[in-house]
Design a protein around this motif. Structure first.
Motif, mmCIF file in Angstrom:
data_model
loop_
_atom_site.group_PDB
_atom_site.id
_atom_site.type_symbol
_atom_site.label_atom_id
_atom_site.label_comp_id
_atom_site.label_asym_id
_atom_site.label_seq_id
_atom_site.Cartn_x
_atom_site.Cartn_y
_atom_site.Cartn_z
ATOM 1 N N GLU A 40 19.187 92.279 56.891
ATOM 2 C CA GLU A 40 18.685 93.176 55.844
ATOM 3 C C GLU A 40 17.310 92.703 55.379
ATOM 4 O O GLU A 40 17.141 91.524 55.102
ATOM 5 C CB GLU A 40 19.648 93.195 54.647
ATOM 6 C CG GLU A 40 21.014 93.721 55.005
ATOM 7 C CD GLU A 40 21.902 93.916 53.778
ATOM 8 O OE1 GLU A 40 21.373 94.283 52.711
ATOM 9 O OE2 GLU A 40 23.112 93.692 53.911
ATOM 10 N N GLU A 43 14.181 93.054 49.656
ATOM 11 C CA GLU A 43 13.694 94.201 48.873
ATOM 12 C C GLU A 43 12.758 93.697 47.789
ATOM 13 O O GLU A 43 13.149 93.449 46.653
ATOM 14 C CB GLU A 43 14.897 94.989 48.324
ATOM 15 C CG GLU A 43 15.733 95.569 49.470
ATOM 16 C CD GLU A 43 16.966 96.321 49.013
ATOM 17 O OE1 GLU A 43 17.025 96.759 47.858
ATOM 18 O OE2 GLU A 43 17.878 96.475 49.849
ATOM 19 N N LYS A 55 12.214 99.589 53.438
ATOM 20 C CA LYS A 55 13.402 99.597 54.305
ATOM 21 C C LYS A 55 13.235 100.584 55.455
ATOM 22 O O LYS A 55 13.657 100.320 56.577
ATOM 23 C CB LYS A 55 14.659 99.943 53.480
ATOM 24 C CG LYS A 55 15.089 98.826 52.549
ATOM 25 C CD LYS A 55 16.447 99.077 51.911
ATOM 26 C CE LYS A 55 16.382 99.866 50.647
ATOM 27 N NZ LYS A 55 17.672 99.907 49.911
HETATM 28 MG MG LIG Z 1 19.756 96.873 49.409
#
Ligand SMILES: [Mg+2]
Ligand SMILES: O=P(O)(O)OP(=O)(O)OP(=O)(O)OC[C@H]1O[C@@H](n2cnc3c(O)ncnc32)[C@H](O)[C@@H]1O
Length: 198
Positions: A40, A43, A55
């Motif tokens: 991931e 952010e 993203k």
């Molecule tokens: Mg997230």
């Protein structure tokens, strides 16, 4: 989706993926970012929109496909808009149950009239990783925070989110109803309009 035969959904959240897929229907062949990477991206943005773009670019870079990202969260009036963009990380990455427990604790003695909140969703669609003109759509869903969890559907903060017009929590709604009313549904309706699909 017009011009896109295939699209990657840049989310690692199973609840979101299910909702986004249901809303997109057969308009486009949808792939999941999980097919390409389990990592991931951090952010680092200061707004929902910035994180959604970040993203989407990351997913487009990894997959080589156009990418749609969703950055969303819960903004609670009494907490000055917190947890906001930090909603997923509110209880330091311990997950939905811990996030919900922390929120209930933060609002422990707060009366109903001051428990207003909104779910926020920012969608970003990039045609490729360096797209200079991402398509951006936002949606809000107004409600308030319950004193205890209600309902088993949905994900995240849904059991604590009271929807006054429907007189139930967003976790008590069948998914079809949430997918018509939610912040994500509103952002997606705008995106479809923008793409000439509505
Ligand atoms: Mg997230
Ligand atoms: O970033 P991705 O990979 O998409 O997955 P994520 O779960 O980390 O997603 P966000 O960074 O956008 O964080 C969203 C947070 O807000 C919560 N949230 C967003 N939409 C919600 C909804 O429809 N119902 C309940 N909680 C929601 C969700 O549980 C997360 O804690």
């Amino acid at each position: 989706m017009s011009g896109f035969k295939e699209l990657v959904l840049a989310s690692h959240n199973a609840g979101k993926l299910k909702e986004l897929q249901a809303m997109l229907g057969d308009a486009v062949r949808v792939r999941s970012i999980g097919e390409f990477s389990q990592v991931e991206p951090e952010e680092t943005g200061l707004s929902f929109v910035e994180n959604a773009i970040l993203k989407a670019r990351n997913a487009a870079r990894i997959s080589g496909l156009p990418a749609l990202a969703d950055d969303s969260g819960l903004a609670v009036d009494f907490l000055g808009g917190a947890p906001g963009i930090y909603s997923a990380r509110y209880a330091d990455g311990q997950g939905d149950a811990a996030n919900n427990a922390k929120l209930l604790d933060a609002l422990k003695d707060v009366p109903d009239a001051q428990r207003g909140a909104q779910f926020v969703c920012a969608l970003a669609l990039v045609r490729h990783a360096d797209d200079p003109l991402p398509i951006l759509c936002e949606g809000l869903w107004h409600g308030s925070i319950l004193h205890e969890a209600r309902g088993e559907h949905g994900f995240g903060y849904d059991p604590l989110f009271w929807v006054p017009d429907s007189e139930c929590s967003s976790a008590e709604m069948p998914s079809e109803q949430k997918n018509r009313l939610s912040h994500r549904a509103r952002a997606m309706a705008l995106l479809k309009q923008r793409l000439g699909l509505a």
